[in-house]
Scaffold this motif. Structure first.
Motif, PDB file in Angstrom:
ATOM      1  N   TYR A 181       0.798  -1.222   0.000  1.00 19.73           N
ATOM      2  CA  TYR A 181       0.000   0.000   0.000  1.00 19.73           C
ATOM      3  C   TYR A 181       0.830   1.272   0.000  1.00 19.73           C
ATOM      4  O   TYR A 181       0.325   2.341  -0.281  1.00 19.73           O
ATOM      5  CB  TYR A 181      -0.967   0.008   1.193  1.00 19.73           C
ATOM      6  N   GLY A 182       2.081   1.188   0.341  1.00 15.23           N
ATOM      7  CA  GLY A 182       2.917   2.384   0.345  1.00 15.23           C
ATOM      8  C   GLY A 182       2.801   3.147   1.644  1.00 15.23           C
ATOM      9  O   GLY A 182       2.022   2.807   2.527  1.00 15.23           O
ATOM     10  N   SER A 183       3.566   4.215   1.747  1.00 15.78           N
ATOM     11  CA  SER A 183       3.680   4.931   3.022  1.00 15.78           C
ATOM     12  C   SER A 183       2.700   6.089   3.195  1.00 15.78           C
ATOM     13  O   SER A 183       2.669   6.702   4.252  1.00 15.78           O
ATOM     14  CB  SER A 183       5.106   5.454   3.179  1.00 15.78           C
ATOM     15  N   LEU A 184       1.900   6.403   2.197  1.00 18.10           N
ATOM     16  CA  LEU A 184       0.937   7.498   2.358  1.00 18.10           C
ATOM     17  C   LEU A 184      -0.210   7.077   3.265  1.00 18.10           C
ATOM     18  O   LEU A 184      -0.653   5.925   3.226  1.00 18.10           O
ATOM     19  CB  LEU A 184       0.366   7.920   0.998  1.00 18.10           C
ATOM     20  N   ALA A 185      -0.694   8.008   4.047  1.00 19.49           N
ATOM     21  CA  ALA A 185      -1.829   7.713   4.921  1.00 19.49           C
ATOM     22  C   ALA A 185      -3.085   7.517   4.075  1.00 19.49           C
ATOM     23  O   ALA A 185      -3.269   8.166   3.058  1.00 19.49           O
ATOM     24  CB  ALA A 185      -2.049   8.861   5.906  1.00 19.49           C
ATOM     25  N   PRO A 186      -3.958   6.624   4.515  1.00 20.32           N
ATOM     26  CA  PRO A 186      -5.192   6.407   3.766  1.00 20.32           C
ATOM     27  C   PRO A 186      -6.179   7.550   3.969  1.00 20.32           C
ATOM     28  O   PRO A 186      -6.003   8.392   4.847  1.00 20.32           O
ATOM     29  CB  PRO A 186      -5.750   5.118   4.373  1.00 20.32           C
ATOM     30  N   SER A 187      -7.198   7.556   3.160  1.00 22.68           N
ATOM     31  CA  SER A 187      -8.289   8.504   3.347  1.00 22.68           C
ATOM     32  C   SER A 187      -8.848   8.334   4.756  1.00 22.68           C
ATOM     33  O   SER A 187      -8.893   7.219   5.293  1.00 22.68           O
ATOM     34  CB  SER A 187      -9.381   8.196   2.313  1.00 22.68           C
ATOM     35  N   LEU A 188      -9.295   9.425   5.333  1.00 19.28           N
ATOM     36  CA  LEU A 188      -9.881   9.350   6.668  1.00 19.28           C
ATOM     37  C   LEU A 188     -11.122   8.455   6.674  1.00 19.28           C
ATOM     38  O   LEU A 188     -11.468   7.873   7.696  1.00 19.28           O
ATOM     39  CB  LEU A 188     -10.231  10.748   7.169  1.00 19.28           C
ATOM     40  N   ARG A 189     -11.783   8.317   5.531  1.00 18.70           N
ATOM     41  CA  ARG A 189     -12.951   7.432   5.459  1.00 18.70           C
ATOM     42  C   ARG A 189     -12.545   5.973   5.648  1.00 18.70           C
ATOM     43  O   ARG A 189     -13.249   5.223   6.307  1.00 18.70           O
ATOM     44  CB  ARG A 189     -13.675   7.615   4.137  1.00 18.70           C
ATOM     45  N   PHE A 190     -11.422   5.576   5.059  1.00 16.23           N
ATOM     46  CA  PHE A 190     -10.962   4.199   5.277  1.00 16.23           C
ATOM     47  C   PHE A 190     -10.583   4.001   6.733  1.00 16.23           C
ATOM     48  O   PHE A 190     -10.860   2.963   7.317  1.00 16.23           O
ATOM     49  CB  PHE A 190      -9.794   3.856   4.348  1.00 16.23           C
ATOM     50  N   LEU A 191      -9.967   4.986   7.322  1.00 14.40           N
ATOM     51  CA  LEU A 191      -9.630   4.918   8.741  1.00 14.40           C
ATOM     52  C   LEU A 191     -10.899   4.804   9.578  1.00 14.40           C
ATOM     53  O   LEU A 191     -10.961   4.061  10.550  1.00 14.40           O
ATOM     54  CB  LEU A 191      -8.813   6.153   9.134  1.00 14.40           C
ATOM     55  N   GLY A 192     -11.945   5.525   9.162  1.00 11.97           N
ATOM     56  CA  GLY A 192     -13.220   5.475   9.870  1.00 11.97           C
ATOM     57  C   GLY A 192     -13.896   4.120   9.837  1.00 11.97           C
ATOM     58  O   GLY A 192     -14.702   3.797  10.714  1.00 11.97           O
ATOM     59  N   LEU A 193     -13.584   3.307   8.837  1.00 10.48           N
ATOM     60  CA  LEU A 193     -14.171   1.965   8.762  1.00 10.48           C
ATOM     61  C   LEU A 193     -13.806   1.103   9.967  1.00 10.48           C
ATOM     62  O   LEU A 193     -14.483   0.119  10.268  1.00 10.48           O
ATOM     63  CB  LEU A 193     -13.735   1.258   7.475  1.00 10.48           C
TER      64      LEU A 193
END
Length: 180
Positions: free
Chosen positions: A80-92
Motif C-alpha cells: 500500500y505504500g507509506s501514504l496515509a489512507p483517506s480518513l474514510r478508510f480509517l473510519g471503517l
C-alpha cells in the motif's frame, strides 16, 4: 470514467452470496483506492456501507482477511505504500468490534468473532496511523502559516483531509447506518 465503472462493479459484488467473491471485491476496492491513487472520492456512500458490511460479515473467512487488508492499508504494509489512507478508510475501523474482545455480541451485528489478537492488531494499526496523521497535520499547518493565504488554504483544503479528528463524523455515520 473507467475506474468508476470498475469500482461500481466491485461494489455490487460486496453483497454476493459467495464469501470468496465478497472478500475479493473488498480487497479489490481497497487496492484500487490505495492512498497513492486518491480514488476514494469515486466511491458513492452506498459503497462505504457495503465495505462496512464486509467488515461485519458473518463468515470468519471473509471478516478476518478483510480486517487484515484494512490494517495493511492503514499502516502502509502489503504494497500500500507509506501514504496515509483517506480518513474514510480509517473510519471503517469503527466496524471492527468483536464479541471475543469484550464487546456485547449485539454491537457486532452477528459478525463472525475475530478474536482478541485480531481486534488488537486493528486497534494498534489505527493508533499508529492517527499518530502519523497528527504529526503530518501539525507540520502541514506550520508550513501553511508561512505562506501567504496559507491559513485559508489550511482551512479549505488540508484540514478535512488529514486532521484525524475528522474520522469521528464518518465513523458515526457508519454506525448510525447499522440496524443493531
Amino acid at each position: 470514467t473507467h475506474v468508476s465503472a470498475v469500482l461500481s462493479h466491485f461494489t455490487s459484488l460486496l453483497s454476493a452470496p459467495a464469501p470468496e467473491i465478497r472478500l475479493a471485491a473488498f480487497t479489490s476496492i481497497l487496492r484500487i483506492c490505495q492512498p497513492r491513487h486518491r480514488r476514494e472520492s469515486l466511491l458513492p456512500t452506498s459503497a462505504w456501507h457495503a465495505l462496512g458490511a464486509v467488515l461485519l460479515d458473518a463468515d470468519a473467512e471473509v471478516r478476518r482477511p478483510a480486517t487484515t487488508e484494512l490494517s495493511d492499508m492503514i499502516t502502509g504494509r502489503g504494497g500500500y505504500g507509506s501514504l496515509a489512507p483517506s480518513l474514510r478508510f480509517l473510519g471503517l475501523t469503527v466496524l471492527v468490534p468483536d464479541a471475543d474482545a469484550g464487546v456485547p455480541p449485539a454491537c457486532a451485528g452477528g459478525a463472525a468473532p475475530l478474536g482478541k489478537a485480531q481486534t488488537e492488531k486493528v486497534r494498534v494499526c489505527y493508533v499508529a496511523c492517527v499518530n502519523t496523521l497528527r504529526r503530518t497535520c501539525d507540520e502541514t499547518l506550520a508550513r501553511c502559516r508561512l505562506l501567504e493565504e496559507g491559513e485559508k488554504r489550511w482551512e479549505e483544503k488540508y484540514k478535512v483531509m488529514i486532521m484525524p479528528e475528522f474520522v469521528v463524523p464518518f465513523g458515526l455515520h457508519l454506525l448510525f447506518g447499522r440496524e443493531e
